[in-house]
Design an enzyme around this catalytic site. Structure first.
Site, PDB file in Angstrom:
ATOM      1  N   GLY A 131       0.938   7.591   4.098  1.00  0.00           N
ATOM      2  CA  GLY A 131      -0.001   7.168   4.682  1.00  0.00           C
ATOM      3  C   GLY A 131       0.481   6.507   6.043  1.00  0.00           C
ATOM      4  CD  GLU A 366      -8.806   1.497  10.222  1.00  0.00           C
ATOM      5  OE1 GLU A 366      -8.563   2.036  11.325  1.00  0.00           O
ATOM      6  OE2 GLU A 366     -10.161   2.121   9.720  1.00  0.00           O
TER       7      GLU A 366
END
Length: 399
Positions: A131, A366
Site C-alpha cells: 500500500g 492517497e
C-alpha cells in the site's frame, strides 16, 4: 495577494452547491445504506460538465484551472463523500494518466467520453502486499509478440466496477533497470479484455456508496500500443498523478469538515439543554470556533496547492501539507460534530454519523498521514527515516 476566486469559479461553486443540495443531500443516507453508487447522480454531474473540468478543450473538456475541480469536489463532499470521491477519482486518477502521459491515439480514444462523463476510468496501483510501499508491487507485464501479458492483482480500486467503467491504467513490472531494480510501466486495459476480472465490491466503514473493488489479471493480453507514457517511467508518472490526487483529496476533506461545521452549528441553534440553546454555552461555541478556524486554514492550503499546480510551479510538499492537515481537520471536525450532537450524533439518521465514518479514510488513502510527514520532512532536507523509504501511495482508497 488576491484572495478572490475568479467569477467563473464562484459561479461553478453556486451551481455545484445547488446540485448537491437538491440532488444529493436528500438521498445521501439512502445511497449510504444501500452501498450503491447512484448512477443518476453521476449522470447529473456529467451534465454539469464536472468530469471534463480540467481535461483539455481539444478532447471535449473545459480546460479549467485545477482549483475549479477542487471547488466542485469540496461542494459535493459537504453533503456526501461517496459522490465526491467518484468525481475526484474519475478525473484525478482515471483521466489524468491519459492527459499527462497518453499518446494522441489514447487521448482521442478515452478523453472525450471521460470528459462527457459517459465512461469512467480507474487507476490500478495499490496491491494487497504493497500500500504505502508502492514500490513493492508484484503485478507483472511481459512482452510477448506484439502484446503485453499482464498477471497480478490490485486492491482497493475506485470506479473500476460501475456500469460505465471502461478502462483501467495498471502499474506493472515490465523488466529490470540497469541497477537491477524494478522497471515499472503503466499499461491501459479496457474492460472486457480476456483475463481481466473485476471482483465484488468491498464492504467498507465509509464511502459506502462509492465503487471500490479488487482487480485480477490472469494472462491478460493487450497490445503493446496500450503502454501509457514511456516504458520504465511508470513509477515517476504515478507519483506525479498522486501529487495532484492529494490536492483533490484535501479539497474533499475540507468539504466534509465544512459539512460537519454547518450541521453542528444548525444543531446548536435548535437543541436546548438546561433551559437554553446549547449554542449559547461557551463549551459548544469554542468547539465550533476552533472548527471554523481550522477549516479556513485547511481551505487556504488546498487553494495554494492548486494555485501552484495550475502555474506549473513545484507543489509536491505543499500538496502533502494540504492533504495531511485537511484530512486531520476533517477527522477532528467529524469527531467534534458527533460530540456536539451527543447521542443523536451516534444515530445514522444524522449526517454527522456518516461524516464520521467517511472521514477516517482521508488519513489513509492517497498516502497515509505518516507518509505525508515523511515527504514533508524529506522536503526539509532531512534524510530518509528508513533505507529505501516507501513510495507515497496508500490503501485503501482511492486508486
Amino acid at each position: 495577494m488576491d484572495y478572490d476566486l475568479p467569477d467563473e469559479t464562484v459561479e461553478l461553486r453556486r451551481l455545484v452547491r445547488s446540485f448537491a443540495e437538491e440532488e444529493v443531500r436528500p438521498r445521501a443516507a439512502e445511497f449510504d445504506a444501500k452501498a450503491e453508487l447512484p448512477m443518476d447522480v453521476v449522470h447529473g454531474m456529467a451534465r454539469l460538465g464536472l468530469f471534463g473540468l480540467v481535461i483539455p478543450e481539444a478532447y471535449g473538456g473545459a480546460e479549467a484551472d485545477f482549483i475549479n475541480l477542487c471547488v466542485a469536489i469540496e461542494e459535493l463532499a459537504r453533503v456526501d463523500s461517496s459522490v465526491a470521491i467518484t468525481l475526484s477519482a474519475g478525473v484525478g486518477l482515471g483521466a489524468m494518466p491519459f492527459v499527462r502521459f497518453g499518446n494522441e491515439e489514447q487521448k482521442q480514444a478515452w478523453l472525450p467520453p471521460m470528459a462527457a462523463g459517459e465512461i469512467l476510468g480507474a487507476f490500478g496501483l495499490t496491491e494487497a502486499s504493497g500500500g504505502s510501499d508502492a514500490g513493492a508491487l508484484r503485478t507483472t507485464a511481459r512482452s510477448e509478440g506484439g502484446d503485453w501479458v499482464i498477471d497480478g492483482a490490485k486492491s482497493f480500486i475506485t470506479n473500476a466496477g460501475t456500469p460505465i467503467s471502461k478502462v483501467v491504467c495498471v502499474a506493472a513490472i515490465t523488466g529490470r533497470t540497469e541497477q537491477g531494480g524494478k522497471e515499472i510501466s503503466t499499461i491501459c486495459v479496457p474492460h472486457g479484455t480476456p483475463g481481466f476480472g473485476v471482483g465484488r465490491a468491498y464492504r467498507k466503514l465509509g464511502w459506502r456508496a462509492s465503487d471500490t473493488r479488487e482487480l485480477v489479471f490472469e494472462e491478460c493480453r493487450v497490445p503493446r500500443a496500450n503502454l501509457v507514457g514511456r516504458q520504465g517511467e511508470g513509477y515517476r508518472n504515478f507519483l506525479e498523478i498522486l501529487d495532484g490526487g492529494r490536492v483533490a483529496i484535501a479539497a474533499l476533506a475540507v468539504g466534509l469538515a465544512q459539512g460537519c461545521l454547518e450541521e453542528s452549528t444548525a444543531y446548536a441553534r435548535r437543541r436546548t439543554a438546561f433551559g437554553r440553546e446549547i449554542g449559547g454555552y461557551q463549551a459548544i461555541q469554542f468547539k465550533l470556533a476552533d472548527m471554523a478556524t481550522r477549516i479556513a486554514a485547511a481551505r487556504e492550503q488546498v487553494y495554494k496547492a492548486a494555485w501552484l499546480r495550475d502555474r506549473g510551479r513545484p507543489f509536491k510538499a505543499v500538496a502533502s501539507m494540504a492533504k495531511l492537515f485537511a484530512s486531520e481537520v476533517a477527522m477532528d471536525s467529524a469527531r467534534e460534530a458527533v460530540q456536539i450532537h451527543g447521542g443523536y450524533g451516534y444515530i445514522e439518521e444524522f449526517a454527522v454519523a456518516r461524516h464520521f465514518r467517511d472521514a477516517k479514510i482521508l488519513e489513509i488513502g492517497e498516502g497515509t498521514s505518516e507518509i505525508q510527514r515523511m515527504l514533508i520532512a524529506r522536503d526539509l532536507g532531512l534524510p530518509d527515516a528508513v533505507p529505501h523509504a516507501p513510495a507515497p501511495s496508500g490503501p485503501p482508497e482511492p486508486d
